[in-house]
Design a protein around this motif. Structure first.
Motif, PDB file in Angstrom:
ATOM      1  N   ARG A   1       0.831  -1.213   0.000  1.00 43.37           N
ATOM      2  CA  ARG A   1       0.000   0.000   0.000  1.00 43.37           C
ATOM      3  C   ARG A   1       0.860   1.255   0.000  1.00 43.37           C
ATOM      4  O   ARG A   1       0.509   2.247  -0.640  1.00 43.37           O
ATOM      5  N   SER A   2       2.002   1.225   0.691  1.00 47.06           N
ATOM      6  CA  SER A   2       2.850   2.430   0.710  1.00 47.06           C
ATOM      7  C   SER A   2       3.401   2.741  -0.679  1.00 47.06           C
ATOM      8  O   SER A   2       3.464   3.906  -1.076  1.00 47.06           O
ATOM      9  N   SER A   3       3.758   1.722  -1.444  1.00 46.19           N
ATOM     10  CA  SER A   3       4.226   1.951  -2.817  1.00 46.19           C
ATOM     11  C   SER A   3       3.103   2.489  -3.686  1.00 46.19           C
ATOM     12  O   SER A   3       3.305   3.404  -4.488  1.00 46.19           O
ATOM     13  N   LEU A   4       1.916   1.918  -3.530  1.00 47.64           N
ATOM     14  CA  LEU A   4       0.766   2.371  -4.310  1.00 47.64           C
ATOM     15  C   LEU A   4       0.410   3.815  -3.957  1.00 47.64           C
ATOM     16  O   LEU A   4       0.095   4.622  -4.835  1.00 47.64           O
ATOM     17  N   ARG A   5       0.496   4.140  -2.682  1.00 45.73           N
ATOM     18  CA  ARG A   5       0.206   5.502  -2.215  1.00 45.73           C
ATOM     19  C   ARG A   5       1.170   6.484  -2.884  1.00 45.73           C
ATOM     20  O   ARG A   5       0.763   7.536  -3.388  1.00 45.73           O
ATOM     21  N   ARG A   6       2.446   6.123  -2.929  1.00 45.64           N
ATOM     22  CA  ARG A   6       3.461   6.979  -3.549  1.00 45.64           C
ATOM     23  C   ARG A   6       3.217   7.127  -5.055  1.00 45.64           C
ATOM     24  O   ARG A   6       3.266   8.235  -5.603  1.00 45.64           O
ATOM     25  N   GLU A   7       2.928   6.015  -5.734  1.00 48.84           N
ATOM     26  CA  GLU A   7       2.674   6.068  -7.174  1.00 48.84           C
ATOM     27  C   GLU A   7       1.476   6.950  -7.498  1.00 48.84           C
ATOM     28  O   GLU A   7       1.522   7.756  -8.439  1.00 48.84           O
ATOM     29  N   LEU A   8       0.403   6.809  -6.733  1.00 50.05           N
ATOM     30  CA  LEU A   8      -0.794   7.609  -6.992  1.00 50.05           C
ATOM     31  C   LEU A   8      -0.540   9.094  -6.705  1.00 50.05           C
ATOM     32  O   LEU A   8      -1.038   9.964  -7.430  1.00 50.05           O
ATOM     33  N   ALA A   9       0.248   9.377  -5.685  1.00 47.58           N
ATOM     34  CA  ALA A   9       0.597  10.771  -5.389  1.00 47.58           C
ATOM     35  C   ALA A   9       1.377  11.368  -6.562  1.00 47.58           C
ATOM     36  O   ALA A   9       1.149  12.517  -6.957  1.00 47.58           O
ATOM     37  N   GLU A  10       2.283  10.576  -7.142  1.00 43.02           N
ATOM     38  CA  GLU A  10       3.058  11.042  -8.303  1.00 43.02           C
ATOM     39  C   GLU A  10       2.154  11.317  -9.495  1.00 43.02           C
ATOM     40  O   GLU A  10       2.491  12.116 -10.364  1.00 43.02           O
ATOM     41  N   LYS A  11       1.007  10.655  -9.541  1.00 44.99           N
ATOM     42  CA  LYS A  11       0.065  10.855 -10.637  1.00 44.99           C
ATOM     43  C   LYS A  11      -0.937  11.964 -10.333  1.00 44.99           C
ATOM     44  O   LYS A  11      -1.874  12.190 -11.089  1.00 44.99           O
TER      45      LYS A  11
ATOM     46  N   ILE B   1      -3.072  12.266  -7.746  1.00 46.62           N
ATOM     47  CA  ILE B   1      -4.357  11.883  -7.158  1.00 46.62           C
ATOM     48  C   ILE B   1      -4.447  12.465  -5.743  1.00 46.62           C
ATOM     49  O   ILE B   1      -3.511  12.356  -4.963  1.00 46.62           O
ATOM     50  N   ALA B   2      -5.583  13.056  -5.424  1.00 45.32           N
ATOM     51  CA  ALA B   2      -5.806  13.660  -4.108  1.00 45.32           C
ATOM     52  C   ALA B   2      -5.697  12.602  -3.011  1.00 45.32           C
ATOM     53  O   ALA B   2      -6.111  11.453  -3.201  1.00 45.32           O
ATOM     54  N   VAL B   3      -5.164  13.007  -1.870  1.00 38.46           N
ATOM     55  CA  VAL B   3      -4.923  12.094  -0.748  1.00 38.46           C
ATOM     56  C   VAL B   3      -6.171  11.311  -0.356  1.00 38.46           C
ATOM     57  O   VAL B   3      -6.110  10.099  -0.149  1.00 38.46           O
ATOM     58  N   GLU B   4      -7.321  11.986  -0.276  1.00 42.52           N
ATOM     59  CA  GLU B   4      -8.540  11.284   0.141  1.00 42.52           C
ATOM     60  C   GLU B   4      -8.961  10.230  -0.886  1.00 42.52           C
ATOM     61  O   GLU B   4      -9.462   9.163  -0.514  1.00 42.52           O
ATOM     62  N   LEU B   5      -8.731  10.482  -2.163  1.00 42.54           N
ATOM     63  CA  LEU B   5      -9.050   9.476  -3.193  1.00 42.54           C
ATOM     64  C   LEU B   5      -8.090   8.300  -3.119  1.00 42.54           C
ATOM     65  O   LEU B   5      -8.479   7.151  -3.332  1.00 42.54           O
ATOM     66  N   VAL B   6      -6.830   8.594  -2.816  1.00 49.21           N
ATOM     67  CA  VAL B   6      -5.830   7.528  -2.659  1.00 49.21           C
ATOM     68  C   VAL B   6      -6.236   6.627  -1.497  1.00 49.21           C
ATOM     69  O   VAL B   6      -6.252   5.395  -1.623  1.00 49.21           O
ATOM     70  N   GLU B   7      -6.577   7.230  -0.379  1.00 54.25           N
ATOM     71  CA  GLU B   7      -6.940   6.445   0.805  1.00 54.25           C
ATOM     72  C   GLU B   7      -8.201   5.619   0.549  1.00 54.25           C
ATOM     73  O   GLU B   7      -8.281   4.465   0.973  1.00 54.25           O
ATOM     74  N   ASP B   8      -9.179   6.193  -0.152  1.00 54.52           N
ATOM     75  CA  ASP B   8     -10.387   5.432  -0.505  1.00 54.52           C
ATOM     76  C   ASP B   8     -10.031   4.225  -1.370  1.00 54.52           C
ATOM     77  O   ASP B   8     -10.535   3.126  -1.156  1.00 54.52           O
ATOM     78  N   ALA B   9      -9.165   4.427  -2.348  1.00 53.41           N
ATOM     79  CA  ALA B   9      -8.766   3.331  -3.251  1.00 53.41           C
ATOM     80  C   ALA B   9      -8.004   2.245  -2.491  1.00 53.41           C
ATOM     81  O   ALA B   9      -8.175   1.058  -2.760  1.00 53.41           O
ATOM     82  N   LEU B  10      -7.196   2.657  -1.528  1.00 50.11           N
ATOM     83  CA  LEU B  10      -6.397   1.682  -0.769  1.00 50.11           C
ATOM     84  C   LEU B  10      -7.233   0.876   0.220  1.00 50.11           C
ATOM     85  O   LEU B  10      -6.775  -0.161   0.710  1.00 50.11           O
ATOM     86  N   GLU B  11      -8.462   1.328   0.481  1.00 50.99           N
ATOM     87  CA  GLU B  11      -9.344   0.558   1.373  1.00 50.99           C
ATOM     88  C   GLU B  11      -9.702  -0.799   0.771  1.00 50.99           C
ATOM     89  O   GLU B  11     -10.174  -1.682   1.480  1.00 50.99           O
ATOM     90  N   GLN B  12      -9.464  -0.977  -0.530  1.00 50.92           N
ATOM     91  CA  GLN B  12      -9.702  -2.268  -1.189  1.00 50.92           C
ATOM     92  C   GLN B  12      -8.774  -3.352  -0.644  1.00 50.92           C
ATOM     93  O   GLN B  12      -9.036  -4.530  -0.807  1.00 50.92           O
ATOM     94  N   VAL B  13      -7.663  -2.917  -0.038  1.00 47.39           N
ATOM     95  CA  VAL B  13      -6.637  -3.851   0.424  1.00 47.39           C
ATOM     96  C   VAL B  13      -6.582  -3.830   1.945  1.00 47.39           C
ATOM     97  O   VAL B  13      -6.205  -2.825   2.543  1.00 47.39           O
ATOM     98  N   SER B  14      -6.951  -4.946   2.553  1.00 50.00           N
ATOM     99  CA  SER B  14      -6.898  -5.024   4.019  1.00 50.00           C
ATOM    100  C   SER B  14      -5.472  -5.372   4.460  1.00 50.00           C
ATOM    101  O   SER B  14      -4.639  -5.789   3.650  1.00 50.00           O
TER     102      SER B  14
END
Length: 179
Positions: free
Chosen positions: A82-92, A94-107
């Motif tokens: 999730r930390s790698s995905l968070r970084r990749e999405l930030a580079e693209k 994507i707003a922090v709240e949208l990133v966190e919503d998307a990462l909720e798919q992964v427990s």
């Protein structure tokens, strides 16, 4: 005077629309990525903003859906943390709240199981895990594999240790003569 400076807003809009459609035909893109593409083509910011707003309005650009899709595909293809995905999405962009919503798919459990799967796939079955030197070398290599996928070192070490212990136990079990 450069030829581009002589373009009308209508011509810029047409060029910008073509750029956006071409980019989206290649695959989903974030608004930020598309904005950068328009800037590269020197589309005036006011025209770019209006075009991007319109594409969002007609749902050709949807950063929330882009983030959810990015998480699903990168996990399936690369087993990233999730930390790698968070970084990749930030580079693209994507707003922090949208990133966190998307990462909720992964427990947490999904992420740990995914890391175990990576270690199981990468574990060299030919390695003599009974030999301490070989086992430690294999552990360092596998912790490195997980670290490159964004897992924190402590978790990576625990997961590798657990999988190697299981593999060593399975190997010892298989080596015992049947009674």
């Amino acid at each position: 005077m450069p030829a581009d400076a002589a373009r009308t807003d209508e011509e810029w809009t047409s060029l910008g629309r073509s750029v956006l459609l071409r980019q989206l035909a290649l695959g989903a893109r974030s608004r930020h990525q598309l904005d950068r593409k328009l800037a590269e083509r020197e589309v005036p910011p006011s025209v770019a903003s209006a075009l991007l707003d319109r594409f969002v309005e007609v749902q050709l650009i949807d950063d929330a859906e882009f983030a959810r899709m990015w998480v699903r595909t990168r996990i399936a293809a690369k087993s990233l943390s999730r930390s790698s995905l968070r970084r990749e999405l930030a580079e693209k962009g994507i707003a922090v709240e949208l990133v966190e919503d998307a990462l909720e798919q992964v427990s947490d459990e999904d992420e740990i199981e995914q890391a175990r799967d990576v270690v199981r796939r990468k574990l060299r079955m030919s390695a003599d895990l009974a030999d301490r030197t070989v086992r430690e070398k294999e552990m360092r290599r596998l912790v490195g594999v997980l670290a490159r996928k964004g897992y924190n070192p402590g978790s990576a070490y625990s997961i590798v240790k657990e999988v190697i212990a299981g593999a060593a136990a399975d190997a010892a079990e298989g080596a015992e003569p049947e009674g």
